[in-house]
Design a protein around this motif. Structure first.
Motif, PDB file in Angstrom:
ATOM      1  N   THR A 172       0.481  -1.239   0.089  1.00  0.00           N
ATOM      2  CA  THR A 172       0.032   0.187  -0.338  1.00  0.00           C
ATOM      3  C   THR A 172       0.321   1.502   0.063  1.00  0.00           C
ATOM      4  O   THR A 172       0.055   2.700  -0.523  1.00  0.00           O
ATOM      5  CB  THR A 172      -1.140  -0.429   1.269  1.00  0.00           C
ATOM      6  OG1 THR A 172      -1.826  -1.462   0.760  1.00  0.00           O
ATOM      7  CG2 THR A 172      -1.897   1.259   1.491  1.00  0.00           C
ATOM      8  N   ARG A 173       1.914   1.073   0.666  1.00  0.00           N
ATOM      9  CA  ARG A 173       2.431   2.482   0.968  1.00  0.00           C
ATOM     10  C   ARG A 173       3.203   2.813  -1.045  1.00  0.00           C
ATOM     11  O   ARG A 173       3.881   3.792  -0.573  1.00  0.00           O
ATOM     12  CB  ARG A 173       3.928   2.143   1.813  1.00  0.00           C
ATOM     13  CG  ARG A 173       3.348   1.990   3.154  1.00  0.00           C
ATOM     14  CD  ARG A 173       4.788   2.025   4.152  1.00  0.00           C
ATOM     15  NE  ARG A 173       4.127   2.518   5.716  1.00  0.00           N
ATOM     16  CZ  ARG A 173       3.522   3.352   6.219  1.00  0.00           C
ATOM     17  NH1 ARG A 173       4.106   4.824   5.350  1.00  0.00           N
ATOM     18  NH2 ARG A 173       3.170   3.351   7.395  1.00  0.00           N
ATOM     19  N   LYS A 174       3.933   1.667  -1.207  1.00  0.00           N
ATOM     20  CA  LYS A 174       3.906   1.712  -2.359  1.00  0.00           C
ATOM     21  C   LYS A 174       3.410   2.334  -3.640  1.00  0.00           C
ATOM     22  O   LYS A 174       4.070   3.512  -4.350  1.00  0.00           O
ATOM     23  CB  LYS A 174       5.157   0.772  -2.963  1.00  0.00           C
ATOM     24  CG  LYS A 174       5.962   0.075  -2.206  1.00  0.00           C
ATOM     25  CD  LYS A 174       6.547  -1.379  -3.015  1.00  0.00           C
ATOM     26  CE  LYS A 174       7.863  -2.242  -2.526  1.00  0.00           C
ATOM     27  NZ  LYS A 174       7.950  -3.094  -2.595  1.00  0.00           N
ATOM     28  N   ILE A 175       2.391   2.445  -3.390  1.00  0.00           N
ATOM     29  CA  ILE A 175       1.318   2.478  -4.744  1.00  0.00           C
ATOM     30  C   ILE A 175       0.623   4.195  -3.954  1.00  0.00           C
ATOM     31  O   ILE A 175       0.728   4.697  -5.140  1.00  0.00           O
ATOM     32  CB  ILE A 175      -0.212   1.235  -3.816  1.00  0.00           C
ATOM     33  CG1 ILE A 175      -0.367   0.405  -4.659  1.00  0.00           C
ATOM     34  CG2 ILE A 175      -1.542   2.292  -4.627  1.00  0.00           C
ATOM     35  CD1 ILE A 175      -1.011  -0.927  -4.671  1.00  0.00           C
ATOM     36  N   LEU A 176       0.503   4.695  -2.976  1.00  0.00           N
ATOM     37  CA  LEU A 176       0.427   5.725  -2.385  1.00  0.00           C
ATOM     38  C   LEU A 176       1.712   6.868  -2.982  1.00  0.00           C
ATOM     39  O   LEU A 176       1.216   7.334  -3.317  1.00  0.00           O
ATOM     40  CB  LEU A 176       0.412   5.725  -1.045  1.00  0.00           C
ATOM     41  CG  LEU A 176      -1.142   5.192  -0.185  1.00  0.00           C
ATOM     42  CD1 LEU A 176      -0.766   5.409   1.347  1.00  0.00           C
ATOM     43  CD2 LEU A 176      -2.282   5.846  -1.764  1.00  0.00           C
ATOM     44  N   ALA A 177       2.585   5.943  -2.524  1.00  0.00           N
ATOM     45  CA  ALA A 177       3.219   6.745  -2.925  1.00  0.00           C
ATOM     46  C   ALA A 177       4.069   6.839  -4.718  1.00  0.00           C
ATOM     47  O   ALA A 177       4.735   8.142  -5.396  1.00  0.00           O
ATOM     48  CB  ALA A 177       4.752   6.497  -2.843  1.00  0.00           C
TER      49      ALA A 177
END
Length: 516
Positions: A449-454
């Motif tokens: 999820t952190r990669k997606i948001l970034a």
């Protein structure tokens, strides 16, 4: 000429005669408009329907106008007509059941499922004998997560019409069935009792789904094989028709890559693409749980914008002719056309919106150029699990996009070509597309999820981890799954059916697809 078409022609003749007597008859204009539209002359019908709404204030006239505007992809105008229909009702006008059902259907097509509910409920209250009205109401309840009420609505419909295959199929998909509570005997009896091909298809999928729910995986897959083999024999699909689309996209890319992009749009929509049933809805729910993002659902807006720019006269929205005619066209206007078409599906105060139509993977390069601030996320899943998940899901039977899904080898061939195209896009546009592997999302949700948001230039939000609390409606086959936390049940599911999946394994082996 069929009896129905004959009656429509008669209605049109009567309406024309009335118009000759008085040009101020709203009812005559309305009847003429509906008749023309139903006879296939939709644009001419719209002229008369619009005139009828000017001559006479009527929720019925506005609702029908909205319905036919949707058919020609004029969603913004349909939304405006629907608003005027609501104004008529708020002023005390009483609408018949058909008008209320029509308004509900227009809301649903615009992705506003909560707004559709009161109209479907009103239609059922006025005309409880209508199976169609009851079905629409039950489905709308399922879309907004009212599972218990939806189940009761489906059961009420089946009490009146025990053989209603659509109701059986909708009911089976509402929840995970148990050994103590399921509909398997009833589904078997209903399928054995009908020879109607469409009903057998729906009942076969419903039965297969419930058999798997109760742990009968092998019997479930045999039922699915029988059901899909029977249906595949009835359609004329040839993978070559899809292959030539992939070929045309790659062959024409140099023209798209060098095409002008006049006054590009500055908006930054988020596109979630990929093969269907690979986690696209899950990522949509995760992202739309972010306070700065809303989901617009699965839009046809970009394919329609490309189709319009191509000036191709072929019937399909996506085909070889359309791609070749669109190549080299100015991509700036295509980007703006997309945003205009998407607007009716997006709340006016939304900062960012998601378009999760998986088939936009065909257009990834065009999207990146036409909308330079857009973000693109591609879902990937193990090739064999992708085959199984596509084979197990009944897509819209009228759609040209999913005819590959009834045969294991066809799905594998489609995956091979999809994989090749995505590799092509990554080479043509390095770092433009973020690949998200479903397995990574399941194994470490927060990291993924952190990669997606970034990638989407969004700040971290804890709400994305509890996506299952997201109350917005879901109208895809994944509705039940995304209303609970991430689970591991679907990982390596293909191993249960490895012997039956031989045709797909052979295709992947020949294409050199890595299955480790």
């Amino acid at each position: 000429m069929s009896l129905e078409r004959g009656r429509l022609s008669e209605t049109r003749a009567l309406a024309m005669a009335e118009l000759l007597r008085t040009s101020s008859s709203g009812e005559a204009r309305f009847l003429l408009g509906v008749s023309e539209a139903m006879l296939g002359n939709v644009r001419e019908g719209l002229v008369h329907l619009r005139e009828a709404t000017i001559l006479e204030r009527s929720a019925e006239y506005q609702a029908q106008l909205a319905r036919w505007l949707l058919l020609v992809q004029r969603d913004g105008e349909a939304r405006d007509a629907l608003r005027k229909a609501e104004e008529c009702l708020s002023d005390g006008e009483r609408a018949d059941a058909m008008t209320r059902d029509t308004m509900g259907c227009v809301y649903a097509r615009l992705g506003r499922h909560r707004d559709s509910l009161s109209h479907f409920q009103a239609a059922v209250s006025v005309a409880p004998q209508s199976g169609q009205f009851r079905y629409n109401h039950a489905v709308a309840l399922s879309f907004v997560g009212e599972t218990v009420q939806s189940e009761r609505a489906f059961e009420a419909l089946l009490a009146r019409d025990p053989g209603n295959a659509r109701a059986h199929h909708g009911l089976a998909g509402l929840r995970r069935q148990s050994a103590e509570s399921n509909h398997i005997p009833r589904l078997r009896a209903a399928r054995n009792a009908t020879r109607d091909p469409e009903a057998r298809l729906l009942l076969g999928y419903a039965l297969s789904k419930e058999l798997e729910d109760v742990g009968e995986a092998q019997e479930s897959f045999r039922c699915l094989l029988d059901t899909n083999t029977e249906h595949r024999a009835r359609i004329s699909y040839d993978f070559a028709s899809d292959a030539e689309i992939f070929d045309a996209i790659e062959a024409s890319w140099s023209q798209f890559a060098s095409a002008p992009v006049t006054a590009p749009a500055t908006q930054a929509p988020i596109f979630i693409i990929g093969m269907p049933r690979t986690g696209t809805t899950l990522v949509d729910r995760i992202l739309s749980s972010h306070p700065e993002v809303v989901s617009a659902g699965e839009l046809q807006a970009f394919p329609l914008a490309v189709k319009a720019a191509s000036c191709s006269r072929t019937r399909n929205v996506l085909d070889r002719d359309t791609i070749l005619h669109a190549a080299g066209k100015d991509l700036g206007p295509i980007g703006h056309s997309y945003l205009d078409r998407a607007a009716p599906h997006v709340p006016e105060n939304a900062a960012r919106f998601i378009d999760k139509f998986p088939g936009n993977f065909h257009y990834a390069g065009l999207i990146a150029r036409a909308l330079p601030n857009a973000r693109i996320i591609c879902l990937r899943r193990h090739p064999m699990d992708t085959v199984v998940s596509n084979f197990k899901n009944l897509f819209a039977t009228t759609s040209q996009y999913y005819q590959y899904s009834y045969d294991l080898a066809d799905i594998a061939r489609y995956y091979v070509r999809f994989d090749q195209l995505m590799r092509f896009w990554h080479t043509a546009m390095p770092r433009q597309i973020l690949d998200v592997h479903y397995e990574d999302l399941v194994n470490d949700q927060e990291s993924a999820t952190r990669k997606i948001l970034a990638h989407c230039s969004l700040p971290w939000s804890e709400a994305c981890l509890t996506f299952y609390d997201n109350a917005t409606p879901v109208s895809t086959p994944s509705a039940a799954q995304v209303r609970r936390p991430i689970y591991r049940d679907a990982l390596a599911r293909w191993r249960r059916h490895e012997r039956e999946l031989g045709p797909a394994l052979q295709v992947f082996d020949a294409a050199g697809i890595d299955l480790t």
